[in-house]
Design a protein around this motif. Structure first.
Motif, PDB file in Angstrom:
ATOM      1  N   MET A   1       0.938  -1.296   0.186  1.00  0.00           N
ATOM      2  CA  MET A   1      -0.065   0.001  -0.112  1.00  0.00           C
ATOM      3  C   MET A   1       0.998   1.234  -0.027  1.00  0.00           C
ATOM      4  SD  MET A   1      -2.939  -1.104   2.637  1.00  0.00           S
ATOM      5  CE  MET A   1      -3.363   0.399   3.132  1.00  0.00           C
ATOM      6  N   LYS A   2       1.975   1.154   0.744  1.00  0.00           N
ATOM      7  CA  LYS A   2       2.718   2.286   0.704  1.00  0.00           C
ATOM      8  C   LYS A   2       3.567   2.836  -0.564  1.00  0.00           C
ATOM      9  CE  LYS A   2       2.865   2.902   5.571  1.00  0.00           C
ATOM     10  NZ  LYS A   2       3.390   3.353   7.058  1.00  0.00           N
ATOM     11  N   ALA A   3       3.882   1.555  -1.262  1.00  0.00           N
ATOM     12  CA  ALA A   3       4.634   1.624  -2.473  1.00  0.00           C
ATOM     13  C   ALA A   3       4.010   2.017  -3.477  1.00  0.00           C
ATOM     14  CB  ALA A   3       5.248   0.223  -2.583  1.00  0.00           C
ATOM     15  N   ARG A   4       2.669   1.918  -3.480  1.00  0.00           N
ATOM     16  CA  ARG A   4       1.904   2.362  -4.759  1.00  0.00           C
ATOM     17  C   ARG A   4       1.617   3.851  -4.954  1.00  0.00           C
ATOM     18  NH1 ARG A   4      -2.099   4.511  -6.711  1.00  0.00           N
ATOM     19  NH2 ARG A   4      -2.626   5.061  -4.520  1.00  0.00           N
ATOM     20  N   LYS A   5       1.856   4.346  -6.055  1.00  0.00           N
ATOM     21  CA  LYS A   5       1.664   5.734  -6.385  1.00  0.00           C
ATOM     22  C   LYS A   5       0.948   5.947  -7.371  1.00  0.00           C
ATOM     23  CE  LYS A   5       4.143   7.141  -2.449  1.00  0.00           C
ATOM     24  NZ  LYS A   5       3.498   7.633  -1.382  1.00  0.00           N
ATOM     25  N   SER A   6       0.295   7.037  -7.688  1.00  0.00           N
ATOM     26  CA  SER A   6      -0.326   7.247  -9.124  1.00  0.00           C
ATOM     27  C   SER A   6       0.781   7.560  -9.955  1.00  0.00           C
ATOM     28  CB  SER A   6      -1.473   8.340  -8.745  1.00  0.00           C
ATOM     29  OG  SER A   6      -2.493   7.817  -8.000  1.00  0.00           O
ATOM     30  N   VAL A   7       1.240   6.744 -10.912  1.00  0.00           N
ATOM     31  CA  VAL A   7       2.255   7.135 -11.809  1.00  0.00           C
ATOM     32  C   VAL A   7       1.776   7.629 -13.212  1.00  0.00           C
ATOM     33  CG1 VAL A   7       4.033   6.156 -13.375  1.00  0.00           C
ATOM     34  CG2 VAL A   7       3.840   5.272 -10.868  1.00  0.00           C
ATOM     35  N   ARG A   8       2.266   8.761 -13.658  1.00  0.00           N
ATOM     36  CA  ARG A   8       1.371   9.536 -15.096  1.00  0.00           C
ATOM     37  C   ARG A   8       2.539   9.402 -16.127  1.00  0.00           C
ATOM     38  NH1 ARG A   8      -0.961  11.455 -10.616  1.00  0.00           N
ATOM     39  NH2 ARG A   8      -3.132  11.732 -10.823  1.00  0.00           N
ATOM     40  N   VAL A   9       3.953   8.869 -15.844  1.00  0.00           N
ATOM     41  CA  VAL A   9       5.040   8.744 -16.918  1.00  0.00           C
ATOM     42  C   VAL A   9       5.286   7.396 -17.121  1.00  0.00           C
ATOM     43  CG1 VAL A   9       7.116   9.531 -17.818  1.00  0.00           C
ATOM     44  CG2 VAL A   9       5.522  11.197 -16.461  1.00  0.00           C
ATOM     45  N   ALA A 139      -0.829  -5.447  -8.847  1.00  0.00           N
ATOM     46  CA  ALA A 139       0.031  -4.598  -9.974  1.00  0.00           C
ATOM     47  C   ALA A 139       1.406  -4.228  -9.277  1.00  0.00           C
ATOM     48  CB  ALA A 139      -0.663  -3.620 -10.852  1.00  0.00           C
ATOM     49  N   LYS A 140       1.286  -3.506  -8.345  1.00  0.00           N
ATOM     50  CA  LYS A 140       2.292  -3.068  -7.676  1.00  0.00           C
ATOM     51  C   LYS A 140       3.420  -4.121  -7.185  1.00  0.00           C
ATOM     52  CE  LYS A 140       5.129   0.057  -6.619  1.00  0.00           C
ATOM     53  NZ  LYS A 140       5.828   0.530  -7.936  1.00  0.00           N
ATOM     54  N   ALA A 182       6.552   8.812  -9.328  1.00  0.00           N
ATOM     55  CA  ALA A 182       5.473   9.482  -9.013  1.00  0.00           C
ATOM     56  C   ALA A 182       5.670  10.413  -8.010  1.00  0.00           C
ATOM     57  CB  ALA A 182       4.408   8.640  -8.618  1.00  0.00           C
ATOM     58  N   TYR A 183       4.750  11.707  -7.915  1.00  0.00           N
ATOM     59  CA  TYR A 183       4.801  12.631  -6.805  1.00  0.00           C
ATOM     60  C   TYR A 183       4.069  11.901  -5.559  1.00  0.00           C
ATOM     61  CZ  TYR A 183       5.366  16.057 -10.485  1.00  0.00           C
ATOM     62  OH  TYR A 183       5.825  16.958 -11.644  1.00  0.00           O
ATOM     63  N   GLY A 184       4.879  12.442  -4.598  1.00  0.00           N
ATOM     64  CA  GLY A 184       4.260  11.867  -3.133  1.00  0.00           C
ATOM     65  C   GLY A 184       2.880  12.885  -3.075  1.00  0.00           C
TER      66      GLY A 184
END
Length: 197
Positions: A1-9, A139-140, A182-184
């Motif tokens: 959960m902590k590793a997953r971020k919203s990646v846009r690139v 996925a993460k 990803a941004y935090g």
């Protein structure tokens, strides 16, 4: 959960095999579902030309085109039509006896058609949120990245992809390999969002 971020690139050269995406979706279907009616449906878009078309429908979001795949999470507000298939499978797998199976089928057939389309869409949307989160965490865990997108023209999407009667788009999930971090993001303090009584 902590590793997953919203990646846009995303790395546009990276691809994920169809079989692996199918496996992740299958695993994600362990998500809770109202009356176990599983109203989620999926459209997996991998074709580069189709992703280019989808980008125009999705407010020109770059990740639509550069990710390995876009998973369109759809809802079926006629989900109760599959009640016999679902509960007969529950019975066949030993999850319930014949009496409870019949009771659940009859109850669903009696209640769900009386619920408004809007309320059934709300049920499907809620369940879609649950399975979407499970999919993104899976996925993460497999080393991939994701971002959910609600900003797209749902009418144009339904028209372009000829969604069947009763099926409607809920959210898009870009899936791939990050090409930039990803941004935090911050979260409200627990005291601002929780009340114990």
């Amino acid at each position: 959960m902590k590793a997953r971020k919203s990646v846009r690139v995303y790395d546009p050269t990276f691809s994920i095999p169809k079989e692996e995406i199918e496996e992740m979706i299958q695993m994600a279907t362990s998500a809770p579902s109202s009356s176990n009616l599983q109203p989620w449906r999926f459209l997996v878009i991998q074709d580069p030309e189709v992703k280019k078309e989808l980008r125009a429908i999705a407010n020109n979001q770059e990740q639509v085109e550069t990710s390995s795949a876009v998973i369109a999470v759809l809802g079926d507000h006629e989900m109760y039509q599959k009640v016999e298939q679902i509960y007969n499978q529950n019975f066949a797998e030993g999850h319930m006896n014949e009496a409870i199976t019949e009771q659940m089928i009859n109850s669903t057939r009696r209640v769900y058609p009386q619920i408004s389309t809007e309320a059934r869409k709300n049920i499907a949307s809620f369940d879609a949120g649950l399975i979407s989160m499970q999919f993104m965490l899976l996925a993460k865990e497999k080393g991939y990245d994701t971002v959910t997108m609600g900003g797209f023209d749902k009418e144009k999407f339904a028209e372009r992809f000829e969604l069947p009667e009763g099926t409607f788009p809920i959210v898009l999930i870009a899936l791939g390999k990050a090409a930039a971090p990803a941004y935090g993001s911050s979260r409200l303090p627990v005291n601002d969002i929780v009340r114990f009584i």
